[in-house]
Design a protein around this motif. Structure first.
Motif, short mmCIF file in Angstrom:
data_model
loop_
_atom_site.label_atom_id
_atom_site.label_comp_id
_atom_site.label_asym_id
_atom_site.label_seq_id
_atom_site.Cartn_x
_atom_site.Cartn_y
_atom_site.Cartn_z
N GLY A 101 -2.56 -25.58 12.44
CA GLY A 101 -1.58 -26.62 12.14
C GLY A 101 -0.28 -26.05 11.63
N CYS A 102 0.82 -26.71 11.94
CA CYS A 102 2.15 -26.26 11.52
C CYS A 102 2.77 -27.21 10.51
N GLY A 103 1.93 -27.93 9.76
CA GLY A 103 2.45 -28.77 8.68
C GLY A 103 2.94 -30.12 9.15
N ARG A 104 3.72 -30.77 8.29
CA ARG A 104 4.19 -32.12 8.56
C ARG A 104 5.70 -32.18 8.41
N THR A 105 6.26 -33.34 8.75
CA THR A 105 7.70 -33.53 8.63
C THR A 105 8.09 -33.83 7.19
N TRP A 106 9.41 -33.68 6.89
CA TRP A 106 9.91 -33.87 5.53
C TRP A 106 11.14 -34.76 5.51
N LEU A 107 11.37 -35.37 4.35
CA LEU A 107 12.48 -36.30 4.15
C LEU A 107 12.44 -37.39 5.22
N ALA A 108 13.60 -37.77 5.78
CA ALA A 108 13.63 -38.88 6.74
C ALA A 108 13.52 -38.41 8.20
N GLN A 109 13.33 -37.11 8.40
CA GLN A 109 13.16 -36.62 9.77
C GLN A 109 11.91 -37.24 10.39
N LYS A 110 11.98 -37.53 11.69
CA LYS A 110 10.85 -38.14 12.38
C LYS A 110 10.40 -37.23 13.52
N VAL A 111 9.09 -37.01 13.61
CA VAL A 111 8.49 -36.24 14.70
C VAL A 111 7.50 -37.12 15.43
N ILE A 112 7.65 -37.23 16.75
CA ILE A 112 6.71 -38.00 17.56
C ILE A 112 6.25 -37.16 18.74
N ILE A 113 5.18 -37.60 19.37
CA ILE A 113 4.68 -36.97 20.60
C ILE A 113 4.85 -37.96 21.73
N ALA A 114 5.54 -37.54 22.80
CA ALA A 114 5.82 -38.44 23.92
C ALA A 114 5.37 -37.80 25.23
N ASP A 115 4.97 -38.65 26.16
CA ASP A 115 4.65 -38.17 27.51
C ASP A 115 5.96 -37.72 28.16
N PRO A 116 6.05 -36.47 28.58
CA PRO A 116 7.32 -35.97 29.12
C PRO A 116 7.73 -36.61 30.44
N GLU A 117 6.78 -37.26 31.13
CA GLU A 117 7.10 -37.90 32.41
C GLU A 117 7.41 -39.39 32.23
N THR A 118 6.53 -40.11 31.52
CA THR A 118 6.73 -41.56 31.36
C THR A 118 7.62 -41.90 30.18
N LEU A 119 7.83 -40.96 29.27
CA LEU A 119 8.63 -41.15 28.05
C LEU A 119 8.02 -42.21 27.14
N LEU A 120 6.71 -42.37 27.21
CA LEU A 120 5.97 -43.27 26.34
C LEU A 120 5.29 -42.48 25.23
N PRO A 121 5.11 -43.09 24.06
CA PRO A 121 4.45 -42.36 22.96
C PRO A 121 3.00 -42.04 23.28
N CYS A 122 2.51 -40.92 22.79
CA CYS A 122 1.13 -40.48 23.00
C CYS A 122 0.27 -40.83 21.79
N SER A 123 -1.02 -40.96 22.03
CA SER A 123 -1.97 -41.17 20.94
C SER A 123 -2.35 -39.81 20.35
N GLU A 124 -3.13 -39.83 19.26
CA GLU A 124 -3.57 -38.58 18.65
C GLU A 124 -4.53 -37.82 19.54
N GLN A 125 -5.06 -38.46 20.57
CA GLN A 125 -5.99 -37.81 21.48
C GLN A 125 -5.28 -37.22 22.70
N GLN A 126 -3.95 -37.27 22.71
CA GLN A 126 -3.18 -36.78 23.85
C GLN A 126 -2.23 -35.66 23.44
N VAL A 127 -2.08 -34.69 24.33
CA VAL A 127 -1.06 -33.67 24.17
C VAL A 127 0.19 -34.15 24.90
#
Length: 710
Positions: free
Chosen positions: A373-399
């Motif tokens: 693991g590389c830790g978590r985000t800090w302050l108001a910065q936001k990190v999300i995981i998105a499908d690079p093709e559909t541009l939809l958010p991914c679940s925790e079970q998806q890369v």
């Protein structure tokens, strides 16, 4: 100093002015000349004074908003010049001096793309550049300013520039493709916000003590090791990358001596220490003060953490100090990490599922993969995981692709509006939320923890340095006339926990008959080493039309890599780096320099290269180039350090580049020894004749740091 004063600052200029006013006599930076002895130190008042003097001189030849190339060796001159640019409202462009007697496409790219109007450097480097201006077109029409010889009284002429948080502070050039260099536009607000993130994420306080060796023109060295201490108002001790690579123990000795609480580097640095530092050296260390051992810039390996902890636990190092982190120049530096009170988190997943971009926790032993693991985000910065093709958010079970938004995200790429829009202006397809930075990295989030799994693109990362395969492929196809243009691929594979470079290249049909494959291999290896400072793990030469390509003729690197791993490449010839055989190598003897002969130097080098390649000495051919045995830039610098210690002389870090075989290096050392002996005899004769100005005792060379930038 009151915290609200710091938080109220909108630029780094205001920040340093506050430090100079409130902590004038506090040491800001100390530089260790050889990684061991103090060369220079600067207080906050002295740093502010020098920055104002440089800014005043700079404003006489450059206007606010123009760009200045910073060409410095590691040292405090670079820091003063960088801040001097900010004090003048001039956009700093950190880089390194162009290489001597070798092509340097990266420098040429940066100089051309930034459209700089001035060069800041030292008097020594400026003298060298003046003799080469006719050969370096990028420098011909630029003003030059040697900042180490300036009259510091000019500081009184300085006036505060008209700048604010939105003003660009500097351009951080990424390791981009030769065809499309990218300068990340970093503002004062980006930097200050990211420094606050680092402060919280790393758990820093006014009691934090820094030690660092990373190159100062690199984002981790500049934003992490230089600007974070300035933000905190705490001391930082620095050494050059060469000092560390020549003798890794120097880094740990500095941490031990100065009781550093924060220090770090790429994953390979920890591997290098565990490999090179001896039990006797460990016994003299005290690493108990080390609270944050950050690890970033390349994939972080769980095995490295375990090996380093096991090796250095006897001198007080704690596993909890390891701090895997994730970041990039496009976010100023820091994205995720920590908290420092938590030990590194290792997640074991099913490897087959991960290859299908699914995250499935391992339920049993077998074909699994451990991800750190590389830790978590800090302050108001936001990190999300998105499908690079559909541009939809991914679940925790998806890369998916890692996307980032926040005040630390840079403004974009210098003079690259289309690439800026593609990379910095992403929005989710379902909600329209954005803009986000598309990092190009793949990963997943689990309970807020970021796990990085790889790259969406074909980027090669070795020793924390990014390489685009297109650049390496271009070098290969131009290296020998037998090779076809546009018909080669480069990729990396993991071998023994390290990324290794593989080249697959088609041969022109007219050269197939009577092909001298060994000559082609030698040429490819040396071209890659000279241009990219990399060694090759394997080379496969194919017949025409045997390389996997799309119907439109584009090379398929992934498909070629899969065939290589499966042993299915149909080659006309192939070469693989000699494999380590896990043999026990005898200790190389260390006779005194007075006893050194040509035979002893050759024997020493044979034993050392055999040790590095992990093969019997009998298999070493002294006329072979070092690249044949896998000597990369890190090993070459380390070799120069060990040679220096053995011979009792200072040798340049570049000596193995310039004399790339045992035979040529041996001959070079003997010639230098003969030359030095002659000079010493002349000096002795002058002394006997009561010469009042005897010649000083000479060394083999003064190190040249211009080639070292990883």
């Amino acid at each position: 100093m009151k915290k609200n004063l710091i938080q109220a600052t909108t630029t780094l200029v205001e920040l340093l002015r506050l430090r100079a006013e409130n902590q004038p006599d506090k040491i800001a930076y100390t530089f260790l000349k050889d990684g061991e002895t103090i060369d220079t130190s600067l207080t906050y008042a002295q740093l502010d004074h020098r920055a104002r003097a440089i800014a005043a001189a700079l404003r006489s030849i450059a206007s606010p908003g123009e760009r200045a190339l910073l060409l410095y060796p590691s040292g405090l001159d670079f820091i003063a010049a960088f801040l001097g640019c900010l004090y003048a409202g001039v956009i700093a462009v950190p880089t390194y001096p162009p290489r001597r007697n070798r092509p340097d496409p990266r420098f040429e790219i940066i100089a051309n793309d930034a459209r700089a109007s001035v060069v800041l450097t030292t008097e020594e480097i400026l003298s060298e550049l003046d003799s080469r201006r006719t050969r370096i077109s990028e420098l011909r029409n630029l003003y030059s300013l040697a900042t180490d010889g300036l009259d510091l009284d000019a500081a009184s002429k300085w006036r505060m520039p008209d700048i604010d948080g939105d003003t660009l502070a500097f351009l951080q050039y990424t390791s981009g493709s030769t065809g499309s260099p990218k300068g990340v536009m970093v503002s004062h607000e980006n930097l200050l916000y990211n420094e606050e993130m680092v402060k919280w994420g790393f758990g820093h306080t006014e009691e934090t003590i820094f030690v660092g060796w990373l190159p100062l023109f690199h984002d981790m060295g500049l934003v992490g090791n230089v600007l974070q201490p300035l933000y905190l108002g705490i001391p930082c001790t620095l050494m050059s990358p060469v000092s560390f690579l020549q003798k890794p123990i120097r880094w740990l000795q500095a941490i031990s001596r100065y009781k550093a609480t924060t220090s770090g580097g790429p994953n390979f640095a920890y591997d290098l220490c565990a490999e090179k530092v001896t039990p006797e050296q460990i016994a003299a260390l005290d690493l108990s003060s080390w609270e944050v051992a950050y690890n970033g810039a390349e994939p972080v390996r769980a095995e490295t953490l375990e090996k380093f902890t096991e090796t250095f636990a006897p001198c007080g190092f704690r596993r909890e100090a390891f701090y895997p982190t994730y970041g990039m120049a496009e976010t100023a530096l820091f994205v995720t990490g920590g908290p420092k009170t938590m030990p590194p988190l290792v997640y074991e997943v099913e490897k087959a599922a991960l290859e299908r971009h699914r995250v499935v926790a391992s339920s049993k032993e077998g074909n699994t993969q451990r991800i750190l693991g590389c830790g978590r985000t800090w302050l108001a910065q936001k990190v999300i995981i998105a499908d690079p093709e559909t541009l939809l958010p991914c679940s925790e079970q998806q890369v998916g692709e890692i996307w980032v938004s926040g005040k630390n995200v840079a403004c974009g790429y210098w003079n690259r509006p289309e690439e800026t829009e593609q990379t910095f202006q992403a929005h989710l397809a379902d909600t329209g939320e954005g803009p986000f930075l598309r990092t190009g990295d793949l990963g997943f989030l689990k309970d807020g923890e970021l796990f990085v799994t790889g790259r969406r693109k074909d980027l090669i990362i070795i020793y924390g340095q990014n390489y685009y395969p297109q650049d390496i492929e271009r070098t290969v196809e131009r290296s020998h006339e037998a090779l076809m243009i546009g018909s080669g691929v480069a990729f990396s594979v993991n071998r023994e926990g390290e990324e290794r470079l593989v080249v697959v290249q088609e041969v022109q049909r007219t050269f197939l008959r009577g092909l001298n494959a060994e000559a082609v291999f030698e040429t490819i290896r040396q071209a890659i080493f000279e241009r990219h400072e990399l060694t090759v793990h394997a080379i496969f030469l194919l017949k025409p039309r045997k390389l996997p390509k799309t119907s439109s003729g584009k090379v398929q690197r992934h498909a070629c890599r899969e065939r290589f791993l499966a042993g299915e490449l149909d080659s006309v010839a192939n070469w693989e780096r000699p494999q380590g055989q896990g043999i026990s190598h005898p200790t190389v003897s260390f006779p005194s320099p007075l006893e050194v002969t040509e035979g002893l130097i050759r024997d020493w080098l044979i034993a050392k290269i055999a040790q590095l390649a992990d093969i019997p000495q009998q298999q070493i051919e002294t006329n072979r180039l070092f690249t044949h045995y896998g000597l990369d830039s890190t090993s070459a610098i380390g070799l120069s350090g060990e040679l220096s210690g053995w011979l009792g002389q200072t040798l340049p870090a570049t000596i193995a580049y310039e004399n790339p075989s045992i035979d040529s290096l041996t001959q070079h050392l003997i010639e230098l020894q003969t030359s030095n002996s002659t000079k010493e005899r002349d000096s002795s004769n002058k002394m006997k004749g009561n010469d009042t100005n005897p010649a000083p005792k000479t060394s083999f060379f003064t190190p040249d740091f211009s080639l070292i930038h990883n």
